[in-house]
Write an enzyme that holds these catalytic residues in place. Structure first.
Site, PDB file in Angstrom:
ATOM      1  N   GLY A 107      43.619 -45.294  81.766  1.00  0.00           N
ATOM      2  CA  GLY A 107      44.212 -44.614  82.923  1.00  0.00           C
ATOM      3  C   GLY A 107      43.591 -45.113  84.216  1.00  0.00           C
ATOM      4  N   PHE A 108      43.935 -44.439  85.284  1.00  0.00           N
ATOM      5  CA  PHE A 108      43.456 -44.831  86.623  1.00  0.00           C
ATOM      6  C   PHE A 108      41.931 -44.737  86.712  1.00  0.00           C
ATOM      7  CE2 PHE A 108      42.745 -42.612  90.895  1.00  0.00           C
ATOM      8  CZ  PHE A 108      42.419 -43.768  91.557  1.00  0.00           C
ATOM      9  N   GLY A 160      48.696 -43.669  80.823  1.00  0.00           N
ATOM     10  CA  GLY A 160      47.981 -44.885  81.243  1.00  0.00           C
ATOM     11  C   GLY A 160      48.739 -46.137  80.841  1.00  0.00           C
ATOM     12  N   ASP A 192      45.039 -41.007  69.677  1.00  0.00           N
ATOM     13  CA  ASP A 192      45.207 -39.705  70.320  1.00  0.00           C
ATOM     14  C   ASP A 192      43.944 -38.861  70.108  1.00  0.00           C
ATOM     15  OD1 ASP A 192      45.914 -37.141  71.056  1.00  0.00           O
ATOM     16  OD2 ASP A 192      47.953 -37.302  70.266  1.00  0.00           O
ATOM     17  N   VAL A 193      43.221 -38.556  71.170  1.00  0.00           N
ATOM     18  CA  VAL A 193      41.932 -37.857  71.007  1.00  0.00           C
ATOM     19  C   VAL A 193      42.074 -36.359  70.743  1.00  0.00           C
ATOM     20  CG1 VAL A 193      40.599 -39.558  72.317  1.00  0.00           C
ATOM     21  CG2 VAL A 193      41.504 -37.544  73.500  1.00  0.00           C
ATOM     22  N   TYR A 242      47.802 -27.083  82.973  1.00  0.00           N
ATOM     23  CA  TYR A 242      46.682 -27.966  83.340  1.00  0.00           C
ATOM     24  C   TYR A 242      45.465 -27.129  83.734  1.00  0.00           C
ATOM     25  CZ  TYR A 242      44.373 -31.815  85.982  1.00  0.00           C
ATOM     26  OH  TYR A 242      43.514 -32.781  86.472  1.00  0.00           O
ATOM     27  N   LYS A 253      42.100 -26.916  81.536  1.00  0.00           N
ATOM     28  CA  LYS A 253      40.846 -27.475  82.056  1.00  0.00           C
ATOM     29  C   LYS A 253      39.778 -26.379  82.081  1.00  0.00           C
ATOM     30  CE  LYS A 253      41.659 -31.863  83.181  1.00  0.00           C
ATOM     31  NZ  LYS A 253      40.953 -32.985  82.548  1.00  0.00           N
ATOM     32  N   ARG A 295      51.725 -38.379  92.466  1.00  0.00           N
ATOM     33  CA  ARG A 295      50.714 -37.779  93.325  1.00  0.00           C
ATOM     34  C   ARG A 295      50.865 -38.309  94.750  1.00  0.00           C
ATOM     35  NH1 ARG A 295      45.457 -37.872  89.549  1.00  0.00           N
ATOM     36  NH2 ARG A 295      46.605 -39.449  88.396  1.00  0.00           N
TER      37      ARG A 295
HETATM   38  P1  NAD Z   1      45.626 -41.004  84.330  1.00  0.00           P
HETATM   39  O1  NAD Z   1      46.872 -40.334  83.887  1.00  0.00           O
HETATM   40  O2  NAD Z   1      45.739 -42.283  85.067  1.00  0.00           O
HETATM   41  O3  NAD Z   1      44.644 -41.234  83.103  1.00  0.00           O
HETATM   42  C1  NAD Z   1      44.577 -40.374  81.990  1.00  0.00           C
HETATM   43  C2  NAD Z   1      44.530 -41.234  80.746  1.00  0.00           C
HETATM   44  O4  NAD Z   1      44.397 -40.384  79.582  1.00  0.00           O
HETATM   45  C3  NAD Z   1      45.811 -42.051  80.528  1.00  0.00           C
HETATM   46  O5  NAD Z   1      45.491 -43.409  80.292  1.00  0.00           O
HETATM   47  C4  NAD Z   1      46.454 -41.410  79.306  1.00  0.00           C
HETATM   48  O6  NAD Z   1      47.235 -42.326  78.556  1.00  0.00           O
HETATM   49  C5  NAD Z   1      45.241 -40.901  78.557  1.00  0.00           C
HETATM   50  N1  NAD Z   1      45.530 -39.798  77.627  1.00  0.00           N
HETATM   51  C6  NAD Z   1      46.201 -38.655  77.877  1.00  0.00           C
HETATM   52  N2  NAD Z   1      46.253 -37.890  76.772  1.00  0.00           N
HETATM   53  C7  NAD Z   1      45.588 -38.570  75.790  1.00  0.00           C
HETATM   54  C8  NAD Z   1      45.299 -38.319  74.428  1.00  0.00           C
HETATM   55  N3  NAD Z   1      45.701 -37.181  73.828  1.00  0.00           N
HETATM   56  N4  NAD Z   1      44.595 -39.232  73.735  1.00  0.00           N
HETATM   57  C9  NAD Z   1      44.174 -40.400  74.324  1.00  0.00           C
HETATM   58  N5  NAD Z   1      44.425 -40.686  75.613  1.00  0.00           N
HETATM   59  C10 NAD Z   1      45.131 -39.791  76.338  1.00  0.00           C
HETATM   60  O7  NAD Z   1      44.839 -39.905  85.220  1.00  0.00           O
HETATM   61  P2  NAD Z   1      43.501 -40.062  86.069  1.00  0.00           P
HETATM   62  O8  NAD Z   1      43.839 -39.774  87.478  1.00  0.00           O
HETATM   63  O9  NAD Z   1      42.808 -41.314  85.740  1.00  0.00           O
HETATM   64  O10 NAD Z   1      42.661 -38.832  85.523  1.00  0.00           O
HETATM   65  C11 NAD Z   1      41.608 -38.982  84.602  1.00  0.00           C
HETATM   66  C12 NAD Z   1      40.939 -37.627  84.369  1.00  0.00           C
HETATM   67  O11 NAD Z   1      40.396 -37.135  85.597  1.00  0.00           O
HETATM   68  C13 NAD Z   1      41.876 -36.550  83.845  1.00  0.00           C
HETATM   69  O12 NAD Z   1      41.199 -35.763  82.900  1.00  0.00           O
HETATM   70  C14 NAD Z   1      42.192 -35.730  85.068  1.00  0.00           C
HETATM   71  O13 NAD Z   1      42.499 -34.408  84.742  1.00  0.00           O
HETATM   72  C15 NAD Z   1      40.896 -35.824  85.857  1.00  0.00           C
HETATM   73  N6  NAD Z   1      41.121 -35.634  87.292  1.00  0.00           N
HETATM   74  C16 NAD Z   1      41.663 -36.644  88.046  1.00  0.00           C
HETATM   75  C17 NAD Z   1      41.879 -36.420  89.404  1.00  0.00           C
HETATM   76  C18 NAD Z   1      42.430 -37.509  90.294  1.00  0.00           C
HETATM   77  O14 NAD Z   1      42.623 -37.259  91.478  1.00  0.00           O
HETATM   78  N7  NAD Z   1      42.666 -38.713  89.822  1.00  0.00           N
HETATM   79  C19 NAD Z   1      41.580 -35.182  89.972  1.00  0.00           C
HETATM   80  C20 NAD Z   1      41.061 -34.177  89.160  1.00  0.00           C
HETATM   81  C21 NAD Z   1      40.825 -34.419  87.822  1.00  0.00           C
HETATM   82  N1  UDP Z   2      52.910 -33.604  98.010  1.00  0.00           N
HETATM   83  C1  UDP Z   2      53.913 -33.946  98.902  1.00  0.00           C
HETATM   84  N2  UDP Z   2      54.777 -34.934  98.547  1.00  0.00           N
HETATM   85  C2  UDP Z   2      54.685 -35.633  97.372  1.00  0.00           C
HETATM   86  C3  UDP Z   2      53.649 -35.286  96.469  1.00  0.00           C
HETATM   87  C4  UDP Z   2      52.783 -34.257  96.822  1.00  0.00           C
HETATM   88  O1  UDP Z   2      54.031 -33.354  99.977  1.00  0.00           O
HETATM   89  O2  UDP Z   2      55.498 -36.520  97.137  1.00  0.00           O
HETATM   90  C5  UDP Z   2      51.954 -32.547  98.383  1.00  0.00           C
HETATM   91  C6  UDP Z   2      51.804 -31.466  97.324  1.00  0.00           C
HETATM   92  O3  UDP Z   2      52.730 -30.437  97.539  1.00  0.00           O
HETATM   93  C7  UDP Z   2      50.363 -31.021  97.524  1.00  0.00           C
HETATM   94  C8  UDP Z   2      49.641 -32.270  98.035  1.00  0.00           C
HETATM   95  O4  UDP Z   2      50.673 -33.148  98.499  1.00  0.00           O
HETATM   96  O5  UDP Z   2      50.298 -30.015  98.503  1.00  0.00           O
HETATM   97  C9  UDP Z   2      48.815 -32.990  96.981  1.00  0.00           C
HETATM   98  O6  UDP Z   2      49.647 -33.193  95.872  1.00  0.00           O
HETATM   99  P1  UDP Z   2      49.230 -34.062  94.598  1.00  0.00           P
HETATM  100  O7  UDP Z   2      50.397 -34.060  93.680  1.00  0.00           O
HETATM  101  O8  UDP Z   2      48.671 -35.361  94.998  1.00  0.00           O
HETATM  102  O9  UDP Z   2      48.035 -33.264  93.901  1.00  0.00           O
HETATM  103  P2  UDP Z   2      47.453 -31.770  93.922  1.00  0.00           P
HETATM  104  O10 UDP Z   2      46.341 -31.812  94.891  1.00  0.00           O
HETATM  105  O11 UDP Z   2      48.503 -30.783  94.340  1.00  0.00           O
HETATM  106  O12 UDP Z   2      47.001 -31.556  92.528  1.00  0.00           O
END
Ligand code: NAD
Ligand code: UDP
Length: 321
Positions: A10-11, A36, A56-57, A150, A154, A190
């Site tokens: 993933g990211f 991802g 799948d974890v 979610y 979490k 997002r």
């Molecule tokens: P992402 O979707 O890019 O990455 C998540 C990865 O998990 C993906 O590659 C997906 O294929 C994999 N995945 C999902 N379910 C799975 C499963 N059952 N088994 C194996 N792999 C699985 O998202 P991200 O932004 O990289 O987020 C990573 C983590 O960080 C997540 O737990 C997310 O909740 C947390 N997080 C991210 C943000 C953010 O802003 N990026 C903010 C808060 C929390």
């Molecule tokens: N948002 C928006 N336009 C979009 C996507 C998101 O205005 O195309 C807004 C959304 O309503 C939220 C904020 O941007 O208030 C951040 O959204 P995001 O989906 O990035 O993540 P969140 O912080 O809500 O988990």
């Protein structure tokens, strides 16, 4: 060390794999590619210290793996219900990976004697009534609304991790990640990736609600440094907020993206999704003091890096044609 990263394709996970390899570790990336992509780890194919397993974890880890540390990042992460990769479109997968998956991984970590890190989220604070949010704020979260699959899973993942620490001797810690952006973000709806791709295509910015809601955006390299610091220096059973405390409205973000891309995009207002938090900003005092970590990259600099990356990606696609 040998280190497992769940969600490593993933990211955030793919940047974390890069960082851990750079630090000299062996990395096992476990991902079922739900949200991802193998593209994110393609450059590591030839690296003998790196291994990818499509798995799948929710079932824990594949038989026979041994590791010194487990970073559990697997989970969909976008709330945007217009997008098929969002957790609102994948409610059951999201609940399972954060509950059953976390449970299985905690069991495994105890058996292996591995250190464990659970990636939680600022979403555990819901639509917060305290601002900025500190780790001891208990949140304002709906148990049944669209984001609950979610937020509540979490929260339960945090409960599971804490119970394993308290009763089974798990060496576990929790990070609450606030909005993070940067290269390799998936187009999962997002706001940062939506706005930057809209601007690069001169399409309108889809602003939900009046755009006065706030978020605090952290660049990915800062976030990865924080996650590694929490594993290395964070104490057993502790929770750390990780994020950039500079706070912006969504309209501010649209304006900044417009300036940096030179686009002609206009704002197009759309309905505010249910339970969308009105404000969000981390108090990172604890991470600063206990982990010696704070973000370095300001929004403008980080956005420029993302824009440059997307332009080079476009160029790559163009060259391949
Ligand atoms: P992402 O979707 O890019 O990455 C998540 C990865 O998990 C993906 O590659 C997906 O294929 C994999 N995945 C999902 N379910 C799975 C499963 N059952 N088994 C194996 N792999 C699985 O998202 P991200 O932004 O990289 O987020 C990573 C983590 O960080 C997540 O737990 C997310 O909740 C947390 N997080 C991210 C943000 C953010 O802003 N990026 C903010 C808060 C929390
Ligand atoms: N948002 C928006 N336009 C979009 C996507 C998101 O205005 O195309 C807004 C959304 O309503 C939220 C904020 O941007 O208030 C951040 O959204 P995001 O989906 O990035 O993540 P969140 O912080 O809500 O988990």
């Amino acid at each position: 060390m040998t280190i497992v990263v769940t969600g490593g394709a993933g990211f955030l996970g793919s940047h974390l794999c890069d960082k851990l390899l750079e630090l000299g570790h062996e990395v096992i990336c476990i991902d079922n590619l739900l949200t991802g992509s193998e593209e994110n780890i393609k450059h590591l194919e030839e690296n003998t210290n790196f291994k990818f397993i499509n798995y799948d974890v929710v079932n824990g880890l594949p038989e026979g793996l041994e590791a010194d540390q487990i970073y559990h990042l697997a989970s969909p992460a976008s709330p945007n219900h217009h997008n098929p990769k969002s957790y609102t479109s994948l409610p059951f997968e999201t609940m399972q990976v954060n509950s059953l998956g976390t449970w299985q991984l905690c069991e495994t970590a105890v058996k292996m004697g591995a250190k464990f890190l659970f990636s939680s989220t600022s979403e555990v604070y819901g639509d917060p009534l305290e601002h900025p949010q500190k780790e001891d704020y208990r949140g304002n979260v709906s148990t049944t609304g669209p984001r609950s699959v979610y937020d509540e899973s979490k929260r339960f993942g945090e409960t599971i991790t804490s119970a394993f620490v308290r009763s089974k001797g798990l060496d576990g810690r929790i990070v609450r990640i606030f909005n993070t952006y940067g290269p390799k973000m998936s187009e999962d709806g997002r706001v940062v990736i939506e706005f930057v791709t809209a601007a690069l295509n001169n399409k309108s910015f889809p602003v939900f609600g009046d755009g006065k809601q706030t978020r605090s955006f952290c660049f990915v390299s800062d976030m990865v440094d924080g996650i590694v610091a929490a594993m290395e220096k964070g104490l057993k059973g502790e929770i750390y907020n990780l994020g950039n405390p500079d706070e912006f409205t969504i309209l501010d973000l649209a304006e900044k993206v417009k300036q940096l891309t030179g686009s002609t995009s206009a704002v197009e207002y759309q309905p505010l999704p249910e339970d969308d938090p009105k404000q969000r900003c981390p108090d990172i005092g604890k991470a600063k003091q206990k982990l010696g970590w704070e973000p370095k990259i300001e929004l403008e600099e980080g956005l420029k890096k993302l824009i440059d990356y997307l332009k080079s990606k476009e160029a790559e696609v163009f060259l391949k044609k």
